[in-house]
Scaffold this motif. Structure first.
Motif, PDB file in Angstrom:
ATOM      1  N   GLY A  61      26.784  22.609  51.237  1.00 50.41           N
ATOM      2  CA  GLY A  61      27.961  22.478  52.085  1.00 50.41           C
ATOM      3  C   GLY A  61      28.544  21.086  52.068  1.00 50.41           C
ATOM      4  N   ASP A  62      29.405  20.800  53.050  1.00 52.53           N
ATOM      5  CA  ASP A  62      30.072  19.500  53.111  1.00 52.53           C
ATOM      6  C   ASP A  62      29.086  18.358  53.339  1.00 52.53           C
ATOM      7  OD1 ASP A  62      32.774  20.150  52.619  1.00 52.53           O
ATOM      8  OD2 ASP A  62      33.008  20.908  54.655  1.00 52.53           O
ATOM      9  N   GLY A  63      27.993  18.616  54.046  1.00 56.77           N
ATOM     10  CA  GLY A  63      26.987  17.576  54.236  1.00 56.77           C
ATOM     11  C   GLY A  63      26.330  17.180  52.923  1.00 56.77           C
ATOM     12  N   THR A  64      26.036  18.164  52.076  1.00 57.08           N
ATOM     13  CA  THR A  64      25.460  17.889  50.752  1.00 57.08           C
ATOM     14  C   THR A  64      26.468  17.167  49.875  1.00 57.08           C
ATOM     15  OG1 THR A  64      24.196  19.957  50.979  1.00 57.08           O
ATOM     16  CG2 THR A  64      24.233  18.928  48.811  1.00 57.08           C
ATOM     17  N   VAL A  65      27.736  17.602  49.930  1.00 55.70           N
ATOM     18  CA  VAL A  65      28.800  16.912  49.193  1.00 55.70           C
ATOM     19  C   VAL A  65      28.878  15.459  49.635  1.00 55.70           C
ATOM     20  CG1 VAL A  65      31.294  16.722  48.922  1.00 55.70           C
ATOM     21  CG2 VAL A  65      30.193  18.942  48.695  1.00 55.70           C
ATOM     22  N   ASN A  66      28.793  15.208  50.933  1.00 56.67           N
ATOM     23  CA  ASN A  66      28.890  13.846  51.451  1.00 56.67           C
ATOM     24  C   ASN A  66      27.790  12.956  50.880  1.00 56.67           C
ATOM     25  OD1 ASN A  66      27.885  11.742  53.588  1.00 56.67           O
ATOM     26  ND2 ASN A  66      30.037  12.077  54.089  1.00 56.67           N
ATOM     27  N   GLU A  67      26.564  13.448  50.893  1.00 63.69           N
ATOM     28  CA  GLU A  67      25.447  12.644  50.367  1.00 63.69           C
ATOM     29  C   GLU A  67      25.635  12.332  48.892  1.00 63.69           C
ATOM     30  OE1 GLU A  67      21.384  13.351  51.051  1.00 63.69           O
ATOM     31  OE2 GLU A  67      21.653  14.263  53.027  1.00 63.69           O
ATOM     32  N   ILE A  68      25.977  13.352  48.112  1.00 63.88           N
ATOM     33  CA  ILE A  68      26.104  13.169  46.661  1.00 63.88           C
ATOM     34  C   ILE A  68      27.314  12.302  46.336  1.00 63.88           C
ATOM     35  CG2 ILE A  68      26.546  14.368  44.485  1.00 63.88           C
ATOM     36  CD1 ILE A  68      24.903  16.714  45.615  1.00 63.88           C
ATOM     37  N   ALA A  69      28.444  12.591  46.973  1.00 66.28           N
ATOM     38  CA  ALA A  69      29.656  11.803  46.716  1.00 66.28           C
ATOM     39  C   ALA A  69      29.452  10.343  47.079  1.00 66.28           C
ATOM     40  CB  ALA A  69      30.833  12.390  47.498  1.00 66.28           C
ATOM     41  N   GLY A  70      28.708  10.084  48.153  1.00 65.67           N
ATOM     42  CA  GLY A  70      28.444   8.711  48.550  1.00 65.67           C
ATOM     43  C   GLY A  70      27.697   7.933  47.481  1.00 65.67           C
ATOM     44  N   ALA A  71      26.814   8.632  46.773  1.00 63.97           N
ATOM     45  CA  ALA A  71      26.056   7.978  45.703  1.00 63.97           C
ATOM     46  C   ALA A  71      26.863   7.850  44.415  1.00 63.97           C
ATOM     47  CB  ALA A  71      24.769   8.759  45.428  1.00 63.97           C
ATOM     48  N   LEU A  72      27.854   8.725  44.216  1.00 64.15           N
ATOM     49  CA  LEU A  72      28.626   8.730  42.962  1.00 64.15           C
ATOM     50  C   LEU A  72      29.910   7.906  43.026  1.00 64.15           C
ATOM     51  CD1 LEU A  72      28.387  12.479  41.829  1.00 64.15           C
ATOM     52  CD2 LEU A  72      26.811  10.586  41.360  1.00 64.15           C
ATOM     53  N   SER A  73      30.375   7.580  44.224  1.00 63.78           N
ATOM     54  CA  SER A  73      31.639   6.853  44.352  1.00 63.78           C
ATOM     55  C   SER A  73      31.582   5.515  43.613  1.00 63.78           C
ATOM     56  CB  SER A  73      31.961   6.617  45.829  1.00 63.78           C
ATOM     57  OG  SER A  73      32.300   7.825  46.458  1.00 63.78           O
ATOM     58  N   HIS A  74      32.668   5.229  42.900  1.00 52.83           N
ATOM     59  CA  HIS A  74      32.799   3.988  42.118  1.00 52.83           C
ATOM     60  C   HIS A  74      31.711   3.874  41.046  1.00 52.83           C
ATOM     61  CE1 HIS A  74      36.011   2.738  44.748  1.00 52.83           C
ATOM     62  NE2 HIS A  74      35.221   2.820  45.803  1.00 52.83           N
ATOM     63  N   THR A  75      31.299   5.028  40.498  1.00 50.87           N
ATOM     64  CA  THR A  75      30.417   5.056  39.329  1.00 50.87           C
ATOM     65  C   THR A  75      31.132   5.842  38.234  1.00 50.87           C
ATOM     66  OG1 THR A  75      29.244   7.160  39.739  1.00 50.87           O
ATOM     67  CG2 THR A  75      28.447   5.181  40.914  1.00 50.87           C
ATOM     68  N   GLY A  76      30.506   5.947  37.074  1.00 46.22           N
ATOM     69  CA  GLY A  76      31.076   6.728  35.982  1.00 46.22           C
ATOM     70  C   GLY A  76      30.677   8.185  36.019  1.00 46.22           C
ATOM     71  N   THR A  77      29.948   8.620  37.036  1.00 45.93           N
ATOM     72  CA  THR A  77      29.457   9.991  37.133  1.00 45.93           C
ATOM     73  C   THR A  77      30.353  10.798  38.065  1.00 45.93           C
ATOM     74  OG1 THR A  77      27.181   9.247  36.763  1.00 45.93           O
ATOM     75  CG2 THR A  77      27.474  11.443  37.723  1.00 45.93           C
ATOM     76  N   ALA A  78      30.806  11.966  37.602  1.00 43.60           N
ATOM     77  CA  ALA A  78      31.727  12.807  38.368  1.00 43.60           C
ATOM     78  C   ALA A  78      30.964  13.786  39.253  1.00 43.60           C
ATOM     79  CB  ALA A  78      32.649  13.564  37.427  1.00 43.60           C
ATOM     80  N   LEU A  79      31.674  14.332  40.213  1.00 50.41           N
ATOM     81  CA  LEU A  79      31.124  15.330  41.136  1.00 50.41           C
ATOM     82  C   LEU A  79      31.675  16.707  40.788  1.00 50.41           C
ATOM     83  CD1 LEU A  79      29.708  16.170  43.869  1.00 50.41           C
ATOM     84  CD2 LEU A  79      31.906  15.661  44.973  1.00 50.41           C
ATOM     85  N   GLY A  80      30.778  17.679  40.721  1.00 53.27           N
ATOM     86  CA  GLY A  80      31.165  19.090  40.646  1.00 53.27           C
ATOM     87  C   GLY A  80      30.706  19.769  41.919  1.00 53.27           C
ATOM     88  N   ILE A  81      31.410  20.802  42.359  1.00 50.84           N
ATOM     89  CA  ILE A  81      31.085  21.426  43.639  1.00 50.84           C
ATOM     90  C   ILE A  81      30.954  22.938  43.492  1.00 50.84           C
ATOM     91  CG2 ILE A  81      31.804  21.795  46.027  1.00 50.84           C
ATOM     92  CD1 ILE A  81      33.446  19.242  45.861  1.00 50.84           C
ATOM     93  N   LEU A  82      29.813  23.457  43.949  1.00 48.67           N
ATOM     94  CA  LEU A  82      29.651  24.885  44.200  1.00 48.67           C
ATOM     95  C   LEU A  82      29.606  25.031  45.718  1.00 48.67           C
ATOM     96  CD1 LEU A  82      26.934  25.941  41.569  1.00 48.67           C
ATOM     97  CD2 LEU A  82      29.404  25.667  41.286  1.00 48.67           C
ATOM     98  N   PRO A  83      30.665  25.545  46.344  1.00 43.79           N
ATOM     99  CA  PRO A  83      30.752  25.539  47.804  1.00 43.79           C
ATOM    100  C   PRO A  83      29.883  26.624  48.436  1.00 43.79           C
ATOM    101  CG  PRO A  83      32.726  26.504  46.852  1.00 43.79           C
ATOM    102  CD  PRO A  83      31.872  26.075  45.694  1.00 43.79           C
ATOM    103  N   LEU A  84      28.731  26.232  48.937  1.00 37.96           N
ATOM    104  CA  LEU A  84      27.762  27.192  49.470  1.00 37.96           C
ATOM    105  C   LEU A  84      27.388  26.860  50.910  1.00 37.96           C
ATOM    106  CD1 LEU A  84      25.460  27.456  46.309  1.00 37.96           C
ATOM    107  CD2 LEU A  84      27.244  29.050  47.036  1.00 37.96           C
ATOM    108  N   GLY A  85      28.280  26.183  51.633  1.00 40.47           N
ATOM    109  CA  GLY A  85      28.016  25.827  53.020  1.00 40.47           C
ATOM    110  C   GLY A  85      28.683  26.779  53.983  1.00 40.47           C
ATOM    111  N   SER A  86      28.760  26.351  55.234  1.00 41.99           N
ATOM    112  CA  SER A  86      29.369  27.180  56.272  1.00 41.99           C
ATOM    113  C   SER A  86      30.888  27.056  56.287  1.00 41.99           C
ATOM    114  CB  SER A  86      28.816  26.782  57.650  1.00 41.99           C
ATOM    115  OG  SER A  86      27.419  26.977  57.709  1.00 41.99           O
ATOM    116  N   GLY A  87      31.413  25.841  56.048  1.00 42.85           N
ATOM    117  CA  GLY A  87      32.858  25.628  56.133  1.00 42.85           C
ATOM    118  C   GLY A  87      33.510  25.280  54.814  1.00 42.85           C
ATOM    119  N   ASN A  88      32.854  24.420  54.013  1.00 43.53           N
ATOM    120  CA  ASN A  88      33.335  24.030  52.688  1.00 43.53           C
ATOM    121  C   ASN A  88      34.747  23.439  52.710  1.00 43.53           C
ATOM    122  OD1 ASN A  88      30.920  25.183  51.491  1.00 43.53           O
ATOM    123  ND2 ASN A  88      31.867  27.181  51.763  1.00 43.53           N
TER     124      ASN A  88
END
Length: 314
Positions: A61-88
């Protein structure tokens, strides 16, 4: 791919094999890990970025996205999302399909965009940050054993009965506005999730955050705010005030609950908010999410009911 096995209500059974088959067919090799506690997703993503992985896929969900995005921001690694949370909310705002297999096709297509993020007291958020009523609801929702939309609605109704608005001071560009507010939401994305549009005009890549202030009102007028939230007309509600900002300070009388991308925590009385432009590369459909409010006939019916109720209790 980082799978959060307890996010949302959908089973993750077979997800690892399905994702591997889909990506391998496109020439993309996949390594999968599972979270067991808060912070695992951030740690896995930071390690992947340090090792030069092309992308990290968030399966949660959005909480998992937040953790991962926080680690990837301003790096060369992109984020992909499979929305499997409550709100997404973040995935919906990007137009990513809610079906996992269709969301994988978005990643395979390879189109990406660069998104902003918000920072609240050095903590990042990618969808919404909130305090007031929605923060209290997030805290309540997190304590419940069952997840899903109906559990969230039950949390809203239970808290709405007894909640009282709080005083806030909002400082923007040297001007200070004092508000007795039901809630204040600082938004990078237009919605909380589940197509509840708290900031219908917000854009993920405009270098600005949208602050939505829901003023104190009667129980009836505030209930209609909820109707407008779900129909996409919140910015037309007279109980609402909105600001587009690159930075702001929110001050309140006491420390208390807030939420960051739906996850509750406690912060102090002084809240410094800034926009961090172009922070994150994320895979999304080439055509942006097309937001349209609910069609006008239904809106007209809702307005008629609103006016009838107001007249009855006037």
């Amino acid at each position: 791919m980082v799978i959060n096995p307890v996010s949302g209500t959908r089973s993750k059974r077979g997800l690892e094999d399905m994702a591997a088959n889909c990506l391998n067919a496109a020439g993309i090799s996949l390594e999968t890990v599972y979270t067991e506690a808060s912070g695992d997703a951030s740690r896995f993503a930071a390690q992947a970025a340090a090792e030069g992985y092309d992308m990290v896929i968030s399966a949660g969900g959005d909480g998992t996205v937040n953790e991962i995005a926080g680690a990837l921001s301003h790096t060369g690694t992109a984020l992909g999302i499979l929305p499997l949370g409550s709100g997404n909310g973040f995935a919906r705002s990007l137009g990513i399909p809610q079906d996992a297999e269709d969301a994988l096709k978005v990643i395979v297509d390879g189109h990406s965009q660069v998104c902003d993020r918000g920072i609240i007291n050095r903590l990042p958020f990618y969808c919404t940050f909130g305090l007031g009523f929605d923060a209290v609801v997030s805290e309540k929702f997190a304590s419940m054993k069952r997840r899903g939309r109906m559990t969230y609605v039950r949390s809203v109704l239970q808290e709405f009965i007894n909640y009282r608005s709080q005083p806030y001071a909002l400082s923007i560009g040297g001007s200070v506005i004092t508000e007795n507010a039901f809630l204040i939401a600082v938004c990078n994305a237009p919605q909380y999730g589940n197509n509840a549009y708290i900031a219908p005009q917000a854009k993920l890549s405009d270098g600005l955050l949208d602050i939505t202030v829901v003023h104190s009102g009667s129980p009836i007028s505030t209930a209609f705010v909820g109707v407008d939230l779900l129909t996409g007309y919140l910015d037309r509600n007279t109980q609402i005030e909105t600001f587009k900002v690159s930075a702001a300070t929110i001050t309140r009388l006491n420390s208390g609950p807030v939420h960051i991308d739906g996850d509750p925590l406690t912060l102090g009385t002084n809240l410094e908010v800034t926009c961090d432009p172009a922070a994150l590369k994320v895979y999304a459909p080439e055509k942006e999410a097309d937001f349209k409010p609910i069609v006008s006939p239904l809106r007209a019916l809702i307005d008629d009911i609103r006016y009838d109720v107001k007249a009855k209790f006037r």
